[in-house]
Design an enzyme around this catalytic site. Structure first.
Site, PDB file in Angstrom:
ATOM      1  CB  SER A  89      38.366  39.736  36.008  1.00  0.00           C
ATOM      2  OG  SER A  89      39.105  39.422  37.174  1.00  0.00           O
ATOM      3  N   PRO A 148      42.546  38.022  37.517  1.00  0.00           N
ATOM      4  CG  PRO A 148      41.214  36.340  36.611  1.00  0.00           C
ATOM      5  CD  PRO A 148      41.505  37.053  37.896  1.00  0.00           C
ATOM      6  CE1 TYR A 149      40.058  46.133  36.157  1.00  0.00           C
ATOM      7  CE2 TYR A 149      41.281  45.970  38.212  1.00  0.00           C
ATOM      8  CZ  TYR A 149      40.691  46.737  37.227  1.00  0.00           C
ATOM      9  OH  TYR A 149      40.739  48.104  37.309  1.00  0.00           O
ATOM     10  N   GLY A 150      43.618  42.232  37.287  1.00  0.00           N
ATOM     11  CA  GLY A 150      44.913  42.857  37.577  1.00  0.00           C
ATOM     12  C   GLY A 150      45.940  42.559  36.487  1.00  0.00           C
ATOM     13  CB  THR A 152      43.557  42.744  31.701  1.00  0.00           C
ATOM     14  OG1 THR A 152      42.705  43.283  32.733  1.00  0.00           O
ATOM     15  CG2 THR A 152      43.176  41.313  31.404  1.00  0.00           C
TER      16      THR A 152
END
Ligand code: UGA
Length: 322
Positions: A89, A148-150, A152
């Site tokens: 991510s 970054p995934y977390g 979102t």
């Protein structure tokens, strides 16, 4: 009951949709086939569903296309659509993550806010905790994602909460802890390890293998969804874990026993964005959903191993490189 499953061609979405059919519901599935892994694998996830008269499917990107028509007459939404993967991510990819995890969720909530839904269940993630301060981690811990995934997934979760607070949309967020089992995504650890073991190729371990996860079998995650849809709760986020926290090295030991072959293991650099440990305090899910995980790791890993071994060779090859 009529239900909508977003991300229906994915790993967890396809299992939820099948359970809904088995429970006698009418299922509308949508998926936009993001190119994170091959479409052939996702089409295979849909194979049984496509035979079911109570199932209909629409290829649709809920982050950009009109979504009102698929929400028509729907009682419950299982919102599983997302751009998954913690480690991918970073950099330019982040735009894809914000689009599919944040914008898509906001558009869905807008589309249903005045529809009198019975429930919208959001697929949240243990990654919202980051490197938690205490284990097992309860929902009261301050979310501090380290990928970054977390961020979102956390933003999506906040959106489900605020549409409940402001518009009364009955939302529940389920924070899944590393779900595994048949149809697991090809980028995820168990799938990669099994694929390597069967093909006598090296298994790559990120870091020293002493990181831990509260691995959760997919049918337990589906059970949690069913309970969250049926019970009178909303505006909450609940941990859904597998009930035991083990190291990645322990998984290799189990896999060695299941595969009956010697594993070739390469320890490589730890990956940015990966948390060191996860462990779910599931007491709130037990209290509010009656949730208890029932599939233990040896049985669950064997089920995934058997699934992969029986997968069409063409599809096994399609998973390569992920
Ligand atoms: C998984 C999912 O990919 C996320 O979509 C989900 O949100 C998340 O679980 C979650 O629970 O919140 P992850 O825990 O990274 O993320 O799951 P795996 O890909 O199964 O990785 C498990 C562990 O194995 C990690 O520590 C990872 O570093 C390690 N791993 C993974 C390896 O050592 N080698 C690999 O080839 C793959």
């Amino acid at each position: 009951m009529r239900v909508l499953v977003t991300g229906c061609a994915g790993f967890i979405g396809s299992h939820i949709a099948e359970r809904m059919i088995d429970l006698g519901h009418e299922v509308v599935g949508v998926d936009c086939f993001v190119d994170y892994y091959p479409r052939a694998l996702k089409e295979n996830n849909l194979a049984r569903l496509r035979e079911e008269p109570q199932f209909s499917f629409r290829e649709l990107d809920i982050s950009v296309e009109p979504i009102e028509s698929v929400c028509e007459g729907v009682d419950v939404i299982y919102h599983q659509a997302a751009q998954p993967g913690v480690r991918a991510s970073w950099g330019e990819e982040f735009e894809t993550y914000t689009r599919h995890n944040v914008l898509a969720t906001q558009r869905l909530l807008e589309a249903v806010k005045a529809r009198g839904l019975r429930k919208l269940i959001y697929a949240s993630s243990s990654s919202i905790y980051g490197d938690a301060e205490a284990f097992p981690t309860s929902e009261t811990a301050l979310p501090t994602p380290i990928s970054p995934y977390g961020t979102t997934k956390l933003a999506g979760e906040h959106l489900t909460y605020l549409y409940w607070r402001n518009y009364g949309v009955p939302t529940v967020a389920l924070r899944y802890f590393t779900v595994y089992g048949p149809r697991q995504r090809p980028d995820m650890a168990f799938h990669r390890f099994i694929r390597a073991a069967i093909n006598h190729r090296p298994i790559q371990i990120y870091g020293d293998g002493e990181q831990t996860r509260d691995f959760t079998f997919v049918s337990d995650a589906v059970d949690a969804n069913v309970a969250a849809a049926n019970l009178n709760i909303a505006g909450v986020a609940l941990n859904i874990g597998g009930g035991s926290r083990v190291t990645v090295n322990y998984i290799l030991q189990l896999l060695g026993e299941i595969s009956g072959s010697e594993l070739h293991i390469n320890y490589v650099e730890a990956q940015k964005g990966d948390v060191r440990h996860t462990s779910a305090d599931t007491s709130a899910a037990a209290r509010l959903l009656g949730y208890t995980p029932v599939v233990d790791l040896p049985a669950g890993l064997r089920a995934e191993f058997d699934w992969f071994r029986k997968l069409d060779v063409r599809l096994q090859r399609a998973a390569d490189g992920h």
